[in-house]
Design a protein around this motif. Structure first.
Motif, PDB file in Angstrom:
ATOM      1  N   ALA A 143       0.855  -1.188   0.000  1.00 37.43           N
ATOM      2  CA  ALA A 143       0.000   0.000   0.000  1.00 37.43           C
ATOM      3  C   ALA A 143       0.890   1.236   0.000  1.00 37.43           C
ATOM      4  CB  ALA A 143      -0.900  -0.001   1.223  1.00 37.43           C
ATOM      5  N   PRO A 144       0.811   2.077  -1.030  1.00 34.87           N
ATOM      6  CA  PRO A 144       1.686   3.245  -1.102  1.00 34.87           C
ATOM      7  C   PRO A 144       1.420   4.223   0.035  1.00 34.87           C
ATOM      8  CG  PRO A 144       0.642   2.797  -3.224  1.00 34.87           C
ATOM      9  CD  PRO A 144      -0.053   1.969  -2.201  1.00 34.87           C
ATOM     10  N   PRO A 145       2.459   4.880   0.531  1.00 37.57           N
ATOM     11  CA  PRO A 145       2.254   5.896   1.565  1.00 37.57           C
ATOM     12  C   PRO A 145       1.522   7.106   0.991  1.00 37.57           C
ATOM     13  CG  PRO A 145       4.524   5.917   0.801  1.00 37.57           C
ATOM     14  CD  PRO A 145       3.877   4.715   0.167  1.00 37.57           C
ATOM     15  N   GLN A 146       0.640   7.689   1.800  1.00 40.17           N
ATOM     16  CA  GLN A 146      -0.091   8.902   1.415  1.00 40.17           C
ATOM     17  C   GLN A 146      -0.888   8.727   0.124  1.00 40.17           C
ATOM     18  OE1 GLN A 146      -0.212  11.449   3.591  1.00 40.17           O
ATOM     19  NE2 GLN A 146       1.057  10.113   4.858  1.00 40.17           N
ATOM     20  N   LEU A 147      -1.421   7.525  -0.066  1.00 37.22           N
ATOM     21  CA  LEU A 147      -2.243   7.296  -1.251  1.00 37.22           C
ATOM     22  C   LEU A 147      -3.557   8.052  -1.114  1.00 37.22           C
ATOM     23  CD1 LEU A 147      -2.780   5.737  -3.911  1.00 37.22           C
ATOM     24  CD2 LEU A 147      -3.832   3.953  -2.493  1.00 37.22           C
ATOM     25  N   ARG A 148      -3.903   8.796  -2.158  1.00 36.95           N
ATOM     26  CA  ARG A 148      -5.182   9.495  -2.216  1.00 36.95           C
ATOM     27  C   ARG A 148      -5.885   9.121  -3.519  1.00 36.95           C
ATOM     28  NH1 ARG A 148      -5.451  13.670   1.518  1.00 36.95           N
ATOM     29  NH2 ARG A 148      -7.040  14.773   0.313  1.00 36.95           N
ATOM     30  N   ALA A 149      -7.175   9.401  -3.555  1.00 31.62           N
ATOM     31  CA  ALA A 149      -7.954   9.028  -4.739  1.00 31.62           C
ATOM     32  C   ALA A 149      -7.784  10.079  -5.832  1.00 31.62           C
ATOM     33  CB  ALA A 149      -9.422   8.868  -4.367  1.00 31.62           C
ATOM     34  N   ARG A 150      -6.563  10.173  -6.322  1.00 35.46           N
ATOM     35  CA  ARG A 150      -6.288  11.069  -7.434  1.00 35.46           C
ATOM     36  C   ARG A 150      -6.718  10.405  -8.738  1.00 35.46           C
ATOM     37  NH1 ARG A 150      -1.680  11.162  -4.156  1.00 35.46           N
ATOM     38  NH2 ARG A 150      -1.218  13.194  -3.195  1.00 35.46           N
ATOM     39  N   ARG A 151      -7.008  11.223  -9.729  1.00 36.79           N
ATOM     40  CA  ARG A 151      -7.440  10.712 -11.016  1.00 36.79           C
ATOM     41  C   ARG A 151      -6.435   9.711 -11.580  1.00 36.79           C
ATOM     42  NH1 ARG A 151     -10.584  11.591 -15.491  1.00 36.79           N
ATOM     43  NH2 ARG A 151      -9.573  11.399 -17.512  1.00 36.79           N
ATOM     44  N   ARG A 152      -5.145  10.029 -11.465  1.00 34.62           N
ATOM     45  CA  ARG A 152      -4.097   9.151 -11.983  1.00 34.62           C
ATOM     46  C   ARG A 152      -4.198   7.759 -11.374  1.00 34.62           C
ATOM     47  NH1 ARG A 152       0.968  10.997  -9.317  1.00 34.62           N
ATOM     48  NH2 ARG A 152      -0.031   9.841  -7.626  1.00 34.62           N
ATOM     49  N   ASP A 153      -4.388   7.697 -10.053  1.00 39.82           N
ATOM     50  CA  ASP A 153      -4.437   6.400  -9.392  1.00 39.82           C
ATOM     51  C   ASP A 153      -5.756   5.683  -9.626  1.00 39.82           C
ATOM     52  OD1 ASP A 153      -1.844   6.416  -8.306  1.00 39.82           O
ATOM     53  OD2 ASP A 153      -2.492   7.744  -6.691  1.00 39.82           O
ATOM     54  N   LEU A 154      -6.855   6.426  -9.685  1.00 40.34           N
ATOM     55  CA  LEU A 154      -8.136   5.797 -10.002  1.00 40.34           C
ATOM     56  C   LEU A 154      -8.090   5.143 -11.380  1.00 40.34           C
ATOM     57  CD1 LEU A 154     -10.474   8.628  -8.716  1.00 40.34           C
ATOM     58  CD2 LEU A 154     -10.294   6.346  -7.720  1.00 40.34           C
ATOM     59  N   LEU A 155      -7.506   5.854 -12.345  1.00 39.27           N
ATOM     60  CA  LEU A 155      -7.410   5.298 -13.698  1.00 39.27           C
ATOM     61  C   LEU A 155      -6.454   4.113 -13.738  1.00 39.27           C
ATOM     62  CD1 LEU A 155      -7.379   8.567 -15.846  1.00 39.27           C
ATOM     63  CD2 LEU A 155      -9.255   6.934 -15.558  1.00 39.27           C
ATOM     64  N   ALA A 156      -5.346   4.198 -12.995  1.00 38.37           N
ATOM     65  CA  ALA A 156      -4.400   3.077 -12.968  1.00 38.37           C
ATOM     66  C   ALA A 156      -5.065   1.828 -12.399  1.00 38.37           C
ATOM     67  CB  ALA A 156      -3.173   3.458 -12.148  1.00 38.37           C
ATOM     68  N   HIS A 157      -5.830   2.003 -11.342  1.00 36.60           N
ATOM     69  CA  HIS A 157      -6.541   0.885 -10.712  1.00 36.60           C
ATOM     70  C   HIS A 157      -7.518   0.250 -11.710  1.00 36.60           C
ATOM     71  CE1 HIS A 157      -8.472  -1.109  -7.156  1.00 36.60           C
ATOM     72  NE2 HIS A 157      -9.521  -1.064  -7.952  1.00 36.60           N
ATOM     73  N   GLN A 158      -8.330   1.090 -12.348  1.00 31.45           N
ATOM     74  CA  GLN A 158      -9.333   0.567 -13.276  1.00 31.45           C
ATOM     75  C   GLN A 158      -8.696  -0.043 -14.516  1.00 31.45           C
ATOM     76  OE1 GLN A 158     -13.200   2.453 -13.562  1.00 31.45           O
ATOM     77  NE2 GLN A 158     -12.890   2.669 -15.765  1.00 31.45           N
ATOM     78  N   ASP A 159      -7.652   0.592 -15.026  1.00 30.87           N
ATOM     79  CA  ASP A 159      -6.981   0.052 -16.213  1.00 30.87           C
ATOM     80  C   ASP A 159      -6.413  -1.332 -15.937  1.00 30.87           C
ATOM     81  OD1 ASP A 159      -5.725   0.396 -18.953  1.00 30.87           O
ATOM     82  OD2 ASP A 159      -3.918   0.135 -17.728  1.00 30.87           O
ATOM     83  N   LEU A 160      -5.829  -1.522 -14.766  1.00 31.26           N
ATOM     84  CA  LEU A 160      -5.303  -2.839 -14.421  1.00 31.26           C
ATOM     85  C   LEU A 160      -6.424  -3.871 -14.399  1.00 31.26           C
ATOM     86  CD1 LEU A 160      -3.119  -4.800 -13.443  1.00 31.26           C
ATOM     87  CD2 LEU A 160      -3.577  -3.986 -11.109  1.00 31.26           C
ATOM     88  N   LEU A 161      -7.560  -3.531 -13.800  1.00 32.60           N
ATOM     89  CA  LEU A 161      -8.663  -4.487 -13.733  1.00 32.60           C
ATOM     90  C   LEU A 161      -9.163  -4.863 -15.124  1.00 32.60           C
ATOM     91  CD1 LEU A 161     -10.735  -3.060 -10.747  1.00 32.60           C
ATOM     92  CD2 LEU A 161      -9.114  -4.949 -10.725  1.00 32.60           C
TER      93      LEU A 161
END
Length: 253
Positions: free
Chosen positions: A51-69
């Motif tokens: 789990a990355p430190p200071q992870l927030r629901a930024r657009r970049r991370d939301l898209l990375a999560h969905q793209d992986l799925l």
């Protein structure tokens, strides 16, 4: 979403059938992107990262999560976790895989070959003239407001227009739902969304997703004087994973 997500433990992306290969060059959320790994138990495996430190629901991370799925789903069914699902450690994930193996396997079988498409319906924009032409009460209130303008008249007219637009959109939404439902394996209502008269997710055969989207857009054109339709997809099948099928030892934002 702006809340900070947990910063320690194991970030869980998805549960898969065992031996599903990770997509080439796939990475996780965070900056820099977290390295992915797979942990397995029996017929199942979970895709995780630190789990990355200071992870927030930024657009970049939301898209990375969905793209992986979505990339994982190219090779087989995926039990998707929503963004921000974090377990204490790998042992807790493995324990959950062991405890829920039959339920997870059944869910994967049900989702195999399918994607989710979400459809939101809102009152039509720029439809006042069509409304006035069809609605006698609104037409009379507008005429009265023009004869005797003032705050009360404008307020009554505005309230009547808003209510009529919402009624027309709701009626159109039910017709849209009846038209789309037969082309889906399942449908489930989503949470209320401000401004929407319908928020529905459909479980659709992957091979038919483009035709489903085209049909939704066609209905949007047909009902443009009554409703605005916003289809989105294909998406991971978030809405078709029951609460019982989600890892009980995992929490998130």
């Amino acid at each position: 979403m702006s809340a900070t997500v947990a910063t320690e433990g194991v970030y869980v992306y998805a549960i898969l059938r065992a031996a599903t290969a990770l997509p080439k060059d796939a990475v996780g959320v965070g900056s820099p992107p977290a390295a992915l790994r797979v942990i397995s138990h029996g017929l199942l495996e979970a895709v995780v990262s630190d789990a990355p430190p200071q992870l927030r629901a930024r657009r970049r991370d939301l898209l990375a999560h969905q793209d992986l799925l979505m990339r994982l789903a190219d090779d087989g069914p995926v039990l998707p976790m929503r963004f921000g699902m974090v377990a204490a450690d790998e042992r807790s994930v493995l324990a959950q895989l062991a405890a829920q193996q039959a339920g997870y396997a059944a869910t994967l079988d049900r989702l195999a070959g399918h994607v989710e498409i979400n459809v939101k319906v809102l009152p039509a924009q720029n439809a006042l003239e069509a409304l006035v032409a069809e609605d006698t009460s609104v037409r009379k209130l507008r005429a009265a407001a023009r004869r005797a303008p003032g705050y009360e008249a404008s307020l009554r007219l505005g309230e009547a227009i808003a209510a009529a637009l919402s009624r027309r959109a709701a009626a159109a939404a039910q017709q849209i739902l009846r038209e789309l439902a037969p082309a889906a394996r399942a449908a489930v209502a989503g949470p209320d969304v401000p401004g929407c008269v319908l928020n529905e997710s459909f479980l659709v055969d992957r091979s038919g997703s483009e035709a489903f989207l085209a049909r939704a857009r066609s209905l949007g054109a047909a009902f443009r004087d009554h409703a605005e339709i916003r289809p989105v997809g294909p998406l991971p099948c978030y809405s078709f994973v029951s609460a019982e099928a989600r890892p009980a030892l995992v929490g998130g934002g």
